[in-house]
Design a protein around this motif. Structure first.
Motif, PDB file in Angstrom:
ATOM      1  N   THR A  53       0.833  -1.210   0.000  1.00  0.00           N
ATOM      2  CA  THR A  53       0.000   0.000   0.000  1.00  0.00           C
ATOM      3  C   THR A  53       0.857   1.245   0.000  1.00  0.00           C
ATOM      4  OG1 THR A  53      -1.735  -1.180   1.208  1.00  0.00           O
ATOM      5  CG2 THR A  53      -1.807   1.232   1.238  1.00  0.00           C
ATOM      6  N   TYR A  54       1.872   1.257   0.832  1.00  0.00           N
ATOM      7  CA  TYR A  54       2.784   2.400   0.869  1.00  0.00           C
ATOM      8  C   TYR A  54       3.516   2.568  -0.460  1.00  0.00           C
ATOM      9  CZ  TYR A  54       7.124   4.915   1.845  1.00  0.00           C
ATOM     10  OH  TYR A  54       8.176   5.781   1.787  1.00  0.00           O
ATOM     11  N   VAL A  55       3.961   1.465  -1.058  1.00  0.00           N
ATOM     12  CA  VAL A  55       4.735   1.539  -2.293  1.00  0.00           C
ATOM     13  C   VAL A  55       3.895   2.078  -3.431  1.00  0.00           C
ATOM     14  CG1 VAL A  55       5.836   0.128  -4.071  1.00  0.00           C
ATOM     15  CG2 VAL A  55       6.432  -0.205  -1.678  1.00  0.00           C
ATOM     16  N   PHE A  56       2.677   1.500  -3.621  1.00  0.00           N
ATOM     17  CA  PHE A  56       1.892   1.849  -4.804  1.00  0.00           C
ATOM     18  C   PHE A  56       1.159   3.183  -4.661  1.00  0.00           C
ATOM     19  CE2 PHE A  56       2.249  -2.786  -5.392  1.00  0.00           C
ATOM     20  CZ  PHE A  56       2.739  -2.803  -6.686  1.00  0.00           C
ATOM     21  N   TYR A  57       0.768   3.551  -3.480  1.00  0.00           N
ATOM     22  CA  TYR A  57      -0.009   4.777  -3.320  1.00  0.00           C
ATOM     23  C   TYR A  57       0.859   5.970  -2.907  1.00  0.00           C
ATOM     24  CZ  TYR A  57      -4.214   1.961  -3.743  1.00  0.00           C
ATOM     25  OH  TYR A  57      -5.190   1.128  -4.219  1.00  0.00           O
TER      26      TYR A  57
END
Length: 932
Positions: free
Chosen positions: A774-778
């Protein structure tokens, strides 16, 4: 006694105003010098006819006003008749008066000037002067000879003939051998034929001191002349050194000509010394300049060293300063011509190219990736007098211009002569008036070129001035239409012209400045223009800045329009977002299934089994032999990219609206024939031996590091999507492929286990991987990419506003390098947020260890795992594995918390990165579970 004391008291004020007892009345004696004046007119005997003949009371008597009457007046000429005629010669009476006086000579030739002694005694005889200096040079020579013989003093030297010595010293000062001085090649200096020679009236020491000055001047003159000859004769001389030698040759020629004309009036050594004073000082200054640049190897180095030297002498002699500025301007001309060729205001040389010369343009070798040629900026080779901002603008303008010349050769910017636009040359000026002229020329050039570009865009291109430019050119240009008659006639005219003076290779103001320096005139036209000139440090910006800015504005405006409208830059950038950064959900899902899904048919070749080629995968995680063969990769990944692209909204946005076929029908028709933009496809990454060893284990995190997306940006999109940017995309894609595997693994872990540790491990692993993804993609990818897209949107909006207003280069000042920099900044920010930067390597290693533990747990709980495999990995039970997994997460969170509070990490002044670790910490541990 009191009176006697008072008389001898010098400070007494008593009887101060009384006359001295030695004072005598002058009226009692007659003057011995002057006869008393007689004011009686009748007793004055004068021969003057205008002297009064009667007493003054009668001569000065005025007439009676009552009885006075005028006599008859003479008749006047007719006023209508002019008293002047066309043949009247106007003479300057003042000049005639002085001419008459000069012709008459002295008024009183018999007047003799007397001394006081002769005035008092008419028989007084003047005695000869007792001073040696007034006795003449012969007496001085005789005195030296007598002193040598009587007192045994050092030799007085031999007296040389005055005319021979003067001629020899004149030739010596010009670096020539003569009867008295010759050049010794071993000693590399001039030597005297008569070592004790001197001039009459000079001592040997003073004469030798004067001769040494001329020897130094002659050595300097000869050294400079040899520098000029060696430079002209050497085949390896750089253009800047040739320009310096040309300037020095002009200086030497001017000095020889001036001294040759003035030497006829020289009659003494002091006059000759004064005549050589300014040339000697100038030659010494020029010699020091040549010595300072002797180690320079390139045009830029030579002109930069010379610029620093001239800048250091701004407070010195103004004449030498102006001369040094002229030399600097001529020496910097080759570098400025190269800059003019690069930015397009000057025709490029057909004999040499930028790839062959060592200059500020570097050609990056891109042969392995079979991509287009890319240029890089070498700031070290840019001349130091060009500001950094202008240097960067010069490279960006030329880099964009290469794109226009390659892909749009008919555009006015590709060849200014085709549209009749004459670009001003890059000239180095030093006076305010000249700098204002440069600014005016730059504005006029910008307007004329903007008009030509606007006419070309509307289809009304005008070439009316082309013939005029060609006829006014110094050299005839080869015709492109095959009509050689005019070219031959121009060549004949060139041969019929008289040969140019080789010494006049420099501008006339250079020679005028030298003449003014050698003469006694205090001011001249050149110095008047530069009387209040700006400091030398800002003259390059004022001289080159207006032209560079005008060219850059128009080139950037045209280039951006072509990139967005003709070359679909926005499409290719979105392509990287969808596939390299896994922004397309359909592609990510199909790729994960093809790589990891055990339900897909295996693409592995098996004896006795035929592969269907439909829904086949690599089944990573349930197979033992690894890596797969190339045929397996083709079968597993066949159609993943093509079907994902042709079913995406990105593809449908490129389809022309209003087509007779529907979107689905047209997509099916083009799917079979169209290849993906940039030849997008899967490929094998080049790996080192340690990396090859890592991918041999199918259970390791690095098992898929050999797989990459191959994309070749079509020219000229390589100016924005550079090879360096593609390497960053590849680095990010490799990490995302690992993360995609982890998401697939944790999502397919069983929800129920018999033991508590396994359930806890599964839940915490799922939560950890989900939080990281979630942190990586958003946060890491989407936010940075949206910021980059907002920048592109603003540029396109301003371009649209300019097009609607009919303007060009007014509001949009960004160029291709600005898009490139924004793109690079976006990728750098993504890599920083994803912990992929080099300084974050230790944090990434810790994260990879956590991922490895999750893969070990997945393998441990799989049906295919054996106890031998588990013991080989160093884990005998899930409890040990879970304890280590939890400890690694706790360390990872503490490290991230430390980076959040670390001063200057991602938030330093001047950095372009932003620390977003707080968001990752909130996702990983909102309730402080691992902190306890």
């Amino acid at each position: 006694m009191e009176n006697e004391d008072a008389l001898h008291d010098a400070f007494s004020t008593h009887n101060l105003w009384e006359s001295s007892r030695f004072f005598q009345d002058p009226s009692a004696h007659e003057s011995t010098l002057f006869t008393p004046l007689d004011f009686d007119i009748s007793s004055i005997k004068l021969d003057n006819p205008y002297a009064p003949a009667k007493p003054l009371d009668r001569e000065l008597r005025l007439p009676d006003l009552d009885t006075f009457a005028f006599g008859s007046l003479p008749e006047l000429e007719n006023v209508e008749q002019s008293s002047f005629s066309a043949e009247t010669e106007f003479t300057d009476t003042e000049d005639e008066i002085w001419k008459v006086a000069l012709d008459l000579g002295p008024a009183n030739n018999d007047v003799v000037f007397f001394t006081w002694e002769a005035f008092e005694n008419s028989e007084h005889v003047e005695h000869a002067s007792s001073y040696m200096s007034e006795a003449g040079p012969k007496a001085f020579d005789a005195g030296l000879k007598q002193k040598e013989q009587v007192e045994g003093k050092p030799p007085a030297g031999r007296v040389l003939k005055s005319n021979i010595l003067l001629d020899s010293l004149l030739n010596l000062g010009l670096g020539r051998s003569s009867i008295l001085f010759s050049f010794d090649r071993k000693k590399r200096t001039f030597v005297q034929a008569i070592s004790d020679g001197r001039a009459s009236g000079f001592s040997l020491a003073s004469a030798q001191s004067l001769i040494k000055e001329f020897i130094v001047a002659g050595n300097t003159f000869l050294w400079l002349r040899s520098f000029v000859e060696n430079t002209f004769s050497s085949a390896n001389s750089i253009p800047a050194r040739v320009a310096l030698a040309t300037s020095i040759s002009a200086i030497l020629f001017t000095f020889e000509d001036h001294l040759g004309k003035q030497c006829k009036a020289v009659k003494s050594l002091l006059q000759l010394q004064r005549l050589f004073a300014k040339p000697r000082a100038t030659l010494n200054h020029v010699a020091r300049m040549v010595d300072a640049v002797k180690s320079a190897k390139t045009n830029e180095q030579l002109s930069s060293v010379l610029y620093n030297r001239v800048q250091a002498m701004e407070e010195n002699d103004q004449g030498l300063l102006h001369l040094s500025e002229r030399i600097l301007r001529f020496v910097a001309k080759p570098s400025l011509e190269l800059v003019g060729e690069w930015i397009g205001i000057r025709e490029e040389s057909t004999t040499t190219s930028f790839t062959e010369n060592s200059n500020f343009v570097i050609v990056e070798n891109n042969e392995e990736k079979d991509g287009p040629v890319e240029y890089a900026y070498n700031a070290n080779m840019m001349p130091r007098y060009i500001p950094d901002e202008d240097g960067r603008s010069i490279f960006e303008t030329g880099n964009s211009l290469r794109f226009i010349k390659t892909h749009h050769p008919d555009h006015p910017l590709a060849s200014l002569t085709k549209v009749g636009v004459k670009a001003p040359e890059l000239e180095w000026k030093f006076g305010w008036q000249d700098l204002e002229t440069i600014s005016t020329k730059a504005k006029a050039y910008e307007e004329s070129l903007r008009t030509a570009i606007r006419d070309f865009s509307t289809g009304s291109q005008c070439i009316g001035h082309q013939s005029q430019l060609n006829t006014n050119a110094e050299r005839p240009e080869m015709p492109s239409d095959g009509n050689y008659d005019k070219y031959i006639q121009q060549s004949k005219q060139l041969f019929d012209d008289p040969p140019q003076d080789t010494f006049r290779a420099l501008p006339d103001d250079f020679y005028q400045l030298l003449e003014n320096m050698l003469s006694d005139r205090p001011t001249n036209e050149v110095s008047a223009n530069e009387l209040f000139s700006p400091p030398l440090s800002i003259t390059p910006m004022l001289s080159f800045g207006p032209i560079i800015a005008a060219q850059a504005a128009l080139v950037n405006a045209v280039t951006l329009r072509q990139f967005f409208k003709s070359h679909q830059l926005r499409l290719h950038l979105s392509l990287q977002r969808e596939y390299h950064l896994l922004g397309d959900g359909v592609f990510s899902s199909r790729l994960a299934s093809a790589l990891f899904d055990p339900e897909y048919e295996t693409a592995e070749r098996r004896k006795g089994a035929m592969r269907s080629g439909v829904h086949m995968g690599l089944q990573l995680g349930v197979r033992s032999n690894w890596p797969p063969a190339s045929s397996e990769l083709r079968l597993a990944l066949m159609g993943v990219l093509s079907e994902s692209y042709h079913s995406s909204a990105l593809y449908f946005s490129t389809i022309t609206k209003g087509s007779s076929l529907g979107q689905s029908g047209e997509s099916q028709a083009r799917r079979a024939t169209d290849e993906l933009p940039g030849q997008l496809n899967f490929a094998i990454r080049q790996l080192t031996e340690p990396e090859m060893e890592k991918i041999m284990d199918p259970d390791s995190l690095y098992a898929l590091d050999f797989l990459r997306l191959q994309y070749v940006p079509p020219s000229p999109l390589n100016l924005v999507i550079t090879s360096g940017a593609l390497e960053k995309y590849d680095y990010i894609f490799r990490f995302l492929l690992r993360l995609l595997r982890m998401l697939f693994v944790v999502s397919h872990l069983p929800r129920r286990y018999s033991d508590v540790e396994s359930r806890q491990f599964r839940n915490e692993a799922h939560q950890f991987v989900t939080a990281i993804s979630t942190y990586v993609f958003y946060t890491g990818i989407q936010e940075n990419w949206e910021h980059f897209e907002s920048f592109i949107d603003s540029v396109q909006d301003r371009i649209r506003e300019e097009d609607e207003a009919g303007e060009l280069g007014r509001n949009v000042r960004e160029g291709i390098d600005s898009l490139k920099a924004a793109h690079e900044h976006c990728l750098d920010s993504i890599m920083f947020a994803l912990l992929l930067r080099r300084r974050q390597k230790k944090v990434m290693v810790l994260l990879e260890e956590i991922f490895d533990l999750i893969l070990v747990f997945s393998k441990l709980k799989s049906k295919a795992a054996t106890k031998a495999d588990n013991s080989k990995k160093g884990f005998d039970s899930v409890l040990d594995l879970y304890a280590r997994f939890k400890g690694k997460i706790r360390v990872f969170i503490s490290v991230c918390r430390g980076l959040t509070g670390k001063r200057g990490y991602g938030k330093g002044e001047g950095t372009t990165e932003e620390n977003r670790m707080e968001r990752l910490l909130v996702l990983l541990e909102m309730n402080g579970y691992y902190a306890g």
